[in-house]
Structure formats: structure tokens, C-alpha cells
Design a protein around this motif. Sequence first.
Motif, short mmCIF file in Angstrom:
data_model
loop_
_atom_site.label_atom_id
_atom_site.label_comp_id
_atom_site.label_asym_id
_atom_site.label_seq_id
_atom_site.Cartn_x
_atom_site.Cartn_y
_atom_site.Cartn_z
N GLU A 103 0.85 -1.19 0.00
CA GLU A 103 0.00 0.00 0.00
C GLU A 103 0.88 1.23 0.00
O GLU A 103 1.79 1.33 0.83
N PRO A 104 0.63 2.16 -0.92
CA PRO A 104 1.45 3.37 -0.93
C PRO A 104 1.26 4.17 0.36
O PRO A 104 0.19 4.10 0.97
N GLY A 105 2.28 4.91 0.72
CA GLY A 105 2.18 5.74 1.93
C GLY A 105 3.45 5.67 2.74
O GLY A 105 4.46 5.11 2.31
N THR A 106 3.37 6.20 3.94
CA THR A 106 4.55 6.28 4.81
C THR A 106 4.73 5.00 5.62
O THR A 106 3.75 4.40 6.07
N ILE A 107 5.98 4.61 5.79
CA ILE A 107 6.31 3.52 6.72
C ILE A 107 7.29 4.10 7.73
O ILE A 107 8.28 4.73 7.36
N GLU A 108 7.00 3.89 8.99
CA GLU A 108 7.93 4.35 10.02
C GLU A 108 8.93 3.23 10.32
O GLU A 108 8.56 2.06 10.40
N ILE A 109 10.18 3.62 10.47
CA ILE A 109 11.27 2.67 10.71
C ILE A 109 11.81 2.94 12.11
O ILE A 109 12.09 4.10 12.44
N PHE A 110 11.96 1.90 12.90
CA PHE A 110 12.47 2.06 14.27
C PHE A 110 13.66 1.12 14.47
O PHE A 110 13.59 -0.05 14.09
N VAL A 111 14.70 1.64 15.07
CA VAL A 111 15.87 0.81 15.33
C VAL A 111 16.30 1.01 16.78
O VAL A 111 16.34 2.14 17.27
N GLY A 112 16.61 -0.09 17.43
CA GLY A 112 17.05 0.00 18.83
C GLY A 112 17.14 -1.36 19.46
O GLY A 112 17.06 -2.38 18.77
N PRO A 113 17.32 -1.40 20.79
CA PRO A 113 17.58 -2.68 21.45
C PRO A 113 16.35 -3.47 21.85
O PRO A 113 16.45 -4.68 22.09
N ALA A 114 15.18 -2.84 21.94
CA ALA A 114 14.02 -3.55 22.49
C ALA A 114 12.75 -2.86 22.01
O ALA A 114 12.79 -1.73 21.53
N ALA A 115 11.63 -3.56 22.18
CA ALA A 115 10.33 -3.01 21.78
C ALA A 115 9.85 -2.03 22.86
O ALA A 115 8.87 -2.28 23.56
N ARG A 116 10.59 -0.95 23.00
CA ARG A 116 10.27 0.05 24.03
C ARG A 116 10.40 1.41 23.36
O ARG A 116 11.51 1.80 22.95
N ALA A 117 9.30 2.13 23.24
CA ALA A 117 9.29 3.36 22.45
C ALA A 117 10.47 4.27 22.78
O ALA A 117 11.12 4.80 21.88
N ASP A 118 10.79 4.44 24.06
CA ASP A 118 11.83 5.41 24.42
C ASP A 118 13.23 4.92 24.09
O ASP A 118 14.20 5.65 24.26
N ALA A 119 13.35 3.67 23.65
CA ALA A 119 14.69 3.14 23.35
C ALA A 119 14.96 3.12 21.85
O ALA A 119 16.01 2.67 21.41
N LEU A 120 14.01 3.60 21.04
CA LEU A 120 14.13 3.41 19.59
C LEU A 120 14.40 4.73 18.87
O LEU A 120 13.82 5.76 19.19
N LEU A 121 15.28 4.66 17.88
CA LEU A 121 15.45 5.78 16.96
C LEU A 121 14.44 5.61 15.83
O LEU A 121 14.10 4.49 15.48
N GLU A 122 14.02 6.72 15.26
CA GLU A 122 12.93 6.65 14.29
C GLU A 122 13.28 7.37 13.00
O GLU A 122 13.93 8.41 13.01
N ALA A 123 12.84 6.82 11.89
CA ALA A 123 12.96 7.48 10.58
C ALA A 123 11.71 7.11 9.79
O ALA A 123 10.87 6.35 10.28
N ALA A 124 11.60 7.63 8.58
CA ALA A 124 10.42 7.30 7.78
C ALA A 124 10.82 7.12 6.33
O ALA A 124 11.84 7.65 5.87
N VAL A 125 10.03 6.35 5.62
CA VAL A 125 10.27 6.12 4.21
C VAL A 125 8.89 6.06 3.53
O VAL A 125 7.89 5.75 4.20
N ALA A 126 8.88 6.37 2.25
CA ALA A 126 7.59 6.32 1.55
C ALA A 126 7.55 5.11 0.63
O ALA A 126 8.57 4.73 0.04
N ILE A 127 6.39 4.50 0.51
CA ILE A 127 6.20 3.47 -0.52
C ILE A 127 5.47 4.16 -1.67
O ILE A 127 4.42 4.79 -1.47
N ALA A 128 6.07 4.06 -2.86
CA ALA A 128 5.51 4.76 -4.01
C ALA A 128 4.21 4.11 -4.46
O ALA A 128 4.03 2.90 -4.32
N ALA A 129 3.35 4.94 -5.03
CA ALA A 129 2.07 4.43 -5.52
C ALA A 129 2.31 3.59 -6.77
O ALA A 129 3.27 3.77 -7.48
#
Length: 717
Positions: free
Chosen positions: A691-717
Motif C-alpha cells: 500500500e502506498p504511503g509512509t512507513i515508520e522505521i524504528f531501530v534500537g535494542p528492544a520493543a520500548r518506544a523510548d529506546a528506539l530511533l525513528e525514521a520514515a520512508v515512503a512506498i511509491a504508488a
Amino acid sequence: MTRTDHAARIESLLGAMTLDEKIGQLNMLTADLAVTGPGMPADYMAELKKGRLGSMLNLFGAPLMRQVQKAAVEETRLGIPLFFGFDVVHGHRTVFPIPLAEAGAFDPALWEKTARIAAVEAAADGLTLTFAPMLDVSRDPRWGRISESAGEDPWLTARLAEAKVRGFQGADLAAADAVAATAKHFAGYGAVMAGREYAQVDVSERTFHEVYLPPFRAAVGAGTAAIMPAFNDLAGIPLTAHRGLLRDLLRQRWGFEGVLISDYNAIAELIAHGVAADLVEAAALALKAGVDIDMMATAYTCGLPAALERGLVAMADIDACVRRVLALKAALGLFDDPYRMKAPAMTPERMAEHRAVAREAARRSIVLLQNRNDRLPVAAPPPRVAVLGPLADVADEMLGPWSGAGRGEEMVSYAAGLRAAWPASRIDVAKGVEAEGGDAGGIAPALDLARAADLVVLCLGELRFMSGEAGSRAKPGLPGLQPELARAVLDLGKPAVVLLSSGRPLMAPWLFERAEAVLACWYLGSEAGHAVADVVTGRWNPSARLAVTWPVDAGQIPIFYARLPTGRPLDPAFRYSSKYLDMPNEPLFPFGHGLSYTRFAYSNLRVSPATLRAGGALAIEVDVANAGAMAGEETVLLFVRDPVASVSRPVLELKGVAKAFLRPGETRTVRLSLACDALAVLDGALAPRLEPGTIEIFVGPAARADALLEAAVAIAA
Ligand code: NOJ
């Protein structure tokens, strides 16, 4: 011999077989499991000689198996060899950590290595098939079999599936040191209602396809030789009779050509499920669904002849199963070498190498859950140590729920491991209390030892049979009087370290409030004590992570990181938001949690390209620094979120893992890659669609919002 030759042999055998002999190939029976080792029951030997037995389970030990195989090859009319299956789930003679623990290493290379060793040892013991890997995604710690699983995540379980299949089967199933893998239990068993063993399963089709099926798809992709349908029903249809899933999905859509082996007595249990009136109907239902082998129900031997007469099955259905069983035997090389004479011998040197891997696997599976005041590591040997608790010195318990051919007396207990690490220390051992039961008599003497010690190592938890199959617990906390022992010892205020043994996250929040340092030791296998000593002394910097969310309380179950967002997110100030009145929403420890003796810092997350197209891939880079004083291994997790899609998507979804080993002060760029197609969403017809639109990318050590760095990428239509 080529595949074509095998096919010709199979057809000529099939042409020569009586109905009895055909059904015999589909019949799997168990050996006697005596304390002294497995034995072949006399009545089964008689059946075998009549050609009414095609495979055995639970028989191991090369001499005995040679004798049984000899009867199959030399004393039956057609001389078709048997194959031998066994639950080599986390090691054979060398026992590795339970899967839930080993999953925490987040390391396919390690998973494959331990499976390879297990296969080599099993093959040397005459075995040709293992009932593993277990691939049931498990999100309910009440369910005892969570211990056999890789935890709550479908992506991680799928990677484990591939690694284990590769490890067990090697490059060639016919090699003398390969064993056929059986991906189990297909599927949804991890979702048994309320965590109660063998109970019903009722999950949405979407969840079934997104969460429970992917590991099996991965196992099929990796070439698993066999699959075992689960005991449970799915929305009213027992998997053992599930044509839609076994025949239409598994065989037709996924192209699985291997063997389907029922679970133990599962075909007969179709009667208890209420979908068959008798063994004849049960046999017909399973056969029609494509179950090739009947494990221990004798439903095929007793029921199929009548099912044929009643017209419930056709000879062609039986022939199809027999063909697949014979094809497996051919692939295993059994027609050419029924005794697998070339299996390498397990010399003492070789076994020592295996144990070295068991130690590596064990220490890489220990999760440092908590380490207040840097209680750990204990670098200098303490003059006097009190190793207390019901699991302090019980080698046998280190085996865990599936012990393969492991021998209790060959396991290293915690106390034995600490003694070996600190030979000059005085080490006192006392149970204090039994794991279960109400006798408090041992607490006072244990406290005396604790008072006199410089360090207390408190070994608490479950006994090994409190998890595993039929090990469901409604209240998975510390059993018996262990809380009393723990409170009394920790109240002394002595330096103390808790070693927690369990087949699941144990719910004892009070323990984490009182204890400074807690290690999740699960069941670590042959080298448990040495591995724990490696971590306690700091010879190994702990690196494992939780492959499963650790709840505060059983009331939060099911709790897992990949939940869907709610329309009413938690707002403590707003009554009508999603929360409990008496409990936090958050777990005690999230998926991916696991401390180290050093500190890792993440920075500078980069993703490219900014726009992704089908067939493309995203390159992800992040800088990871070791900001502490000890070298260590960091596990980097990659999560994604699709914030606006045609269906609500999980708040986080794991899509990748990378490792970095860093010396103090060192910084490295860690690289991950993500295929655009992995971001597809299942549409209304459960077909993957980008599905076209934004995907958020998270990188870090655990599934804990405050431990993750965030970026975004778009999926083209
Ligand atoms: C029952 C269990 O469900 C299955 O996992 C195992 O392989 C069989 N018994 C054989 O031991």
C-alpha cells in the motif's frame, strides 16, 4: 541413486504391496520408555515382521535399532526399512538451552549450529527424524509449551525455523549425519484458549495468517521433510482433519511434498473432539486431509480397511500417503543404507567439542533482567558464597522439559559451575525449601549460611516439568514456599544474585523490587552451571534478549509488543481510555529486553532511498557505540510501523536483526536491509498487497518506544 530410480522403486514396491502392508507404512508406534532406556515391545516386533509397521518413535541407541531394522529389512516380505523419530528438541545427548532461551540469542548461526550437533548425535544413535523444530508462536506464558517455542514473534520464529531445518537436515538428507526435520505443530497451537494445554483455538483468519503461519511457510521454504499437525482445533476443525489447511494450503498452495505425521494419538482423538463417531471415521477424516502417518492411534491399521469398504476413502488416497512415506525413506538413503553405517562415531573429543558449543549457547541465552547498583559481575572470587534455593545444585533439572537422550548426571548444576569458577572460595549449598510444597523447616539453616556468606546466589524457579507439554499453569509465579525463602534471604541485605530457572516468564514482581540482580536462566542444558558462572564472574558479558514479553501479572495475558493501536490509547487522566484499574498496561520487561555489563548508545539513523518501490530494498544504517567499560555484543532490532493502512497495523513489527561486537569506546555502523515486499499488508482476501504511503522505521535494542530511533520512508504508488 537418482530421484527417477527412487520413483521407479517406489512404484514397483507399491504395486507389490497388500493393503495391510500399505497401511503398515503409515503406522508409527512407540518404543517402551523404561528407566533403563528404550525397548522394543514384543507385540510390535510381531507387527513389524508382518509388515504392519512403517516407523517407530522413541527408540534410540544404535545396537537396539540395528536389531529392529534388521527385522524390517530381512524378516518382512518386502524388506522396507523403518525410519526412527524422536523429540530431539533442544539437543540429543548434549543438551542445549530450551528454545525460548536460545531464541534470545537472536542468532540464526547459533541456532543452526546447535541443530547440526543435535542431528549428528541423534544420527549416531540410529535416529533418522526429529519432531522439531517447534514453531508455535507463543504469547501466553500460562501455556507450558511456550518453553519449546521461540517466543512471541512470527518473524523471529520464521528465522529460527529456517536455521533449525538447515541444521537438522544439512545439505543432503541422505548423509549419514542428517536427520529429517518435522515442523510442528501446524498451526495455531500457541493460541490455546486461556493458555490451557490441548484446549480450543479460535483466532481471526488475519492473525492466523500473519502470526501463526509464517514460521511454517519459512520451514517449508527451507525444505522441511515433515510437518506435524497440531492437537488443537481451529474454530471447530481439528488440525488433524483440516483439509483446508493441510491439503489446500500446505500441499497445494505452498507445494509441500513432504510427510505429514499426526501428533501422538491425535487421529483417535478426533472422536473426543466430536467430529468422528468411531476410529473408522477418524481414520478417513485424517487420511482425506492428507495426514500420511498415524502416530500411536492405530486408527489407520484398525480403521482404514473398513473406511475403504464404506467408501469413505479410496485406494488412491492410501497410495498417495504410502508414496510420500517411501519417498522420505528414499530421501533419507534408507533403501541403500538402512543401518546408516556411515554415521560418525561420537568420540570423547567430539563430545567435548559439542559441550563447548553447549556452553557458548547457554551463556548466550542468559538474560540479565535486572542489575541494580551494578551488583553483577562479581569479578573477584568472594571468600564465602551461599548457593541457596531448590535449584541450587540439581544437575538433572538443567535438562529442561525435552531432554532428548541427555543424562541428568552429565549436566552441570549452578553450584558445580560456581565451584569450578571459584575453586578457592568456600561454597555452601542449601535448598532452603523444595520447589513445591509447604515445608519451611529448611529456611532457618539456609539463612544461617546466607548470614555467614559474602555473596548469596539464590536459585529459584520452576522444576523442569512445570513447563513443557502438559505444563500449563494458571498462576505462573514462584511455586511453593520459594517466595518466603526469597524474602527472608533478601531481607538480610547481603549482596545477592538471583538465578531464575523457568520455561516461561515467571510472574513475581515483588522479587524484582527486592533483588538487585536477576538472571533469567531458563533451562540451559549440559553446561548450565559453567555458563552461569561465566556470566556471574564477568568472563562473558551477557548479551541475550527476551524473545517474549515478561508480564507483571498473569492478568495482563495475552500481552505482546506487536499489539494493534486502540482508538482510546492509555490516558491516566481519562477514565474511558484503554487501561486496567488495578494494573499497569506495560509489562515488567518488554520483548527484546536484556541488559549488558556495558552500555550501548545508538545515534544517526539513516535510511535510503527515501521512496521505495515493489521489488526494491531499504538500506538502514545506525551508529552503535560501546559507551561502557567492557567489551560486549549488542543486538540491534529493526521494527516497522505502517501508520495509515487499509487495516489497522501493529504499533511495532520486527523485520530485522543485526549484531555488533564492540570494544569499550568503539563505535560501528550497523547495517540492515529491508525488502519492500516485506512491508506488504494482507488485504481482505488475505493476499499480500503493497500500500502506498509512509512507513515508520524504528531501530534500537528492544520493543520500548523510548529506546528506539525513528525514521520514515515512503512506498511509491
Ligand atoms: C506429543 C507432542 O505434542 C509432540 O510435540 C511430540 O512430538 C509427540 N508427543 C511425540 O513425542
